[in-house]
Design an enzyme around this catalytic site. Structure first.
Site, PDB file in Angstrom:
ATOM      1  N   ASN A  12       0.867  -1.180   0.000  1.00  0.00           N
ATOM      2  CA  ASN A  12       0.000   0.000   0.000  1.00  0.00           C
ATOM      3  C   ASN A  12       0.906   1.233   0.000  1.00  0.00           C
ATOM      4  O   ASN A  12       1.516   1.547   1.013  1.00  0.00           O
ATOM      5  CB  ASN A  12      -0.881  -0.049   1.263  1.00  0.00           C
ATOM      6  CG  ASN A  12      -1.676   1.216   1.464  1.00  0.00           C
ATOM      7  OD1 ASN A  12      -1.760   2.065   0.564  1.00  0.00           O
ATOM      8  ND2 ASN A  12      -2.258   1.363   2.647  1.00  0.00           N
ATOM      9  N   LYS A  14       0.104   4.295  -0.246  1.00  0.00           N
ATOM     10  CA  LYS A  14      -0.525   5.478   0.370  1.00  0.00           C
ATOM     11  C   LYS A  14      -0.300   6.695  -0.532  1.00  0.00           C
ATOM     12  O   LYS A  14      -0.418   6.570  -1.750  1.00  0.00           O
ATOM     13  CB  LYS A  14       0.011   5.672   1.789  1.00  0.00           C
ATOM     14  CG  LYS A  14      -0.043   4.359   2.583  1.00  0.00           C
ATOM     15  CD  LYS A  14       0.165   4.499   4.057  1.00  0.00           C
ATOM     16  CE  LYS A  14       0.028   3.114   4.689  1.00  0.00           C
ATOM     17  NZ  LYS A  14       0.041   3.139   6.128  1.00  0.00           N
ATOM     18  N   HIS A  96      -9.625   0.927   4.610  1.00  0.00           N
ATOM     19  CA  HIS A  96      -8.333   1.100   5.295  1.00  0.00           C
ATOM     20  C   HIS A  96      -8.521   2.074   6.464  1.00  0.00           C
ATOM     21  O   HIS A  96      -9.269   3.053   6.347  1.00  0.00           O
ATOM     22  CB  HIS A  96      -7.282   1.637   4.315  1.00  0.00           C
ATOM     23  CG  HIS A  96      -5.909   1.629   4.911  1.00  0.00           C
ATOM     24  ND1 HIS A  96      -5.485   2.614   5.774  1.00  0.00           N
ATOM     25  CD2 HIS A  96      -4.900   0.737   4.829  1.00  0.00           C
ATOM     26  CE1 HIS A  96      -4.250   2.322   6.177  1.00  0.00           C
ATOM     27  NE2 HIS A  96      -3.873   1.186   5.619  1.00  0.00           N
ATOM     28  N   GLU A  98      -6.841   4.430   7.603  1.00  0.00           N
ATOM     29  CA  GLU A  98      -6.550   5.843   7.332  1.00  0.00           C
ATOM     30  C   GLU A  98      -7.712   6.510   6.592  1.00  0.00           C
ATOM     31  O   GLU A  98      -7.957   7.703   6.771  1.00  0.00           O
ATOM     32  CB  GLU A  98      -5.219   5.979   6.561  1.00  0.00           C
ATOM     33  CG  GLU A  98      -4.042   5.749   7.508  1.00  0.00           C
ATOM     34  CD  GLU A  98      -2.771   5.248   6.850  1.00  0.00           C
ATOM     35  OE1 GLU A  98      -2.651   5.307   5.612  1.00  0.00           O
ATOM     36  OE2 GLU A  98      -1.881   4.775   7.600  1.00  0.00           O
ATOM     37  N   GLU A 163      -5.495  -5.299  10.318  1.00  0.00           N
ATOM     38  CA  GLU A 163      -4.473  -4.289  10.563  1.00  0.00           C
ATOM     39  C   GLU A 163      -4.795  -3.554  11.863  1.00  0.00           C
ATOM     40  O   GLU A 163      -5.571  -2.584  11.845  1.00  0.00           O
ATOM     41  CB  GLU A 163      -4.442  -3.278   9.416  1.00  0.00           C
ATOM     42  CG  GLU A 163      -4.122  -3.876   8.075  1.00  0.00           C
ATOM     43  CD  GLU A 163      -3.526  -2.828   7.133  1.00  0.00           C
ATOM     44  OE1 GLU A 163      -2.372  -2.997   6.731  1.00  0.00           O
ATOM     45  OE2 GLU A 163      -4.209  -1.843   6.840  1.00  0.00           O
ATOM     46  N   GLY A 169       2.268   2.031  10.759  1.00  0.00           N
ATOM     47  CA  GLY A 169       3.204   3.145  10.646  1.00  0.00           C
ATOM     48  C   GLY A 169       3.868   3.530  11.957  1.00  0.00           C
ATOM     49  O   GLY A 169       4.486   4.585  12.053  1.00  0.00           O
ATOM     50  N   SER A 201       3.325  -2.300  10.324  1.00  0.00           N
ATOM     51  CA  SER A 201       4.776  -2.314  10.593  1.00  0.00           C
ATOM     52  C   SER A 201       5.461  -3.614  10.182  1.00  0.00           C
ATOM     53  O   SER A 201       6.397  -4.047  10.851  1.00  0.00           O
ATOM     54  CB  SER A 201       5.047  -1.976  12.059  1.00  0.00           C
ATOM     55  OG  SER A 201       4.612  -0.654  12.350  1.00  0.00           O
TER      56      SER A 201
END
Ligand code: PGA
Length: 239
Positions: A12, A14, A96, A98, A163, A169, A201
């Site tokens: 991904n 991003k 996701h 985010e 996740e 991150g 991570s």
């Protein structure tokens, strides 16, 4: 636990890749066989990556990071699943964390996105996971169970990514035991899914151990997917 033995490693990207770093990645990429490898660039980079990768690694899957709930029309700034499919992309991230943090995703919007993606013949990679507070309060499984309600009826057509938000991150990778427990729970609730990835991570120095955890079909990798040699190491560790 599912009998599905397919393995997947997806990157991904991003909003982190530029056109020149994307070109660098493609130039130095070498195909990995024995598992499905995929990349999720930003919308403006989809076409270029599709064209460039076709010459280097035609098996590599390419997808977008989100799509509109709508099929077409007056929705300034949005991108439809059909438009993504038209370019030649085959996969799509939905839900996701985010995206969930930045737009008010609801079970209804997530279901619409899944429906749009599937009608456009994109394979959804649906992301779920608890945040730090929820884990600390012992709410992990209630949260996962709620998030899984959205995929009822779609299960067999999608890949899931577990996740934990606190591991994305942050460098705080979940322990193999936590991953095993969460994956066992998810497989029990959604036994028909095509695969269950871990994300958060993942790096070459922890991917070998995580890849051996029961119920893990591979990874969704953020930061460590930006450089081809690092991402390739992670893909190889899953074999
Ligand atoms: P990370 O991101 O590997 O940088 O933690 C994972 C993701 O957001 O999918």
């Amino acid at each position: 636990m599912s009998s599905s033995s397919s393995k997947f490693v997806y990157g991904n990207w991003k909003m982190s890749q530029s056109l020149s770093s994307l070109t660098e990645f493609v130039k130095s990429w070498k195909a990995v066989s024995g598992l499905e490898v995929g990349l999720f660039p930003s919308y403006p980079h989809l076409s270029k990556l599709l064209v460039e990768m076709q010459k280097i690694d035609p098996q590599l899957k390419i997808g977008a990071q989100d799509c509109s709930t709508e099929a077409e029309g007056a929705f300034t700034g949005e991108v439809s699943a059909n438009q993504i499919r038209e370019l030649g992309a085959t996969h799509i991230l939905i839900g996701h964390s985010e995206r969930r943090q930045r737009v008010p995703e609801t079970p209804v919007s997530l279901k619409s996105k899944l429906q749009s993606a599937l009608s456009a013949q994109l394979i959804p990679v649906f992301c779920i996971g608890e945040n730090e507070k929820e884990r600390a309060e012992g709410e992990t499984y209630r949260i996962l169970e709620n998030q899984l309600k959205v995929i009822e009826g779609f299960e067999a057509q999608l890949i899931l990514a577990y996740e934990p938000v606190w591991a994305i991150g942050t460098g705080k990778v979940a322990q193999p035991k936590d991953v095993e427990e969460a994956h066992a729970f998810i497989w029990k609730k959604a036994p028909k899914i095509r695969g269950l990835l871990y994300g958060g991570s993942v790096k070459p120095d922890n991917s070998k151990d995580l890849a051996r955890v029961a119920g893990v079909s591979g990874f969704l990798v953020g930061g460590a997917s930006l450089k081809s040699d690092v991402f390739r190491k992670i893909a190889e560790s899953v074999l």
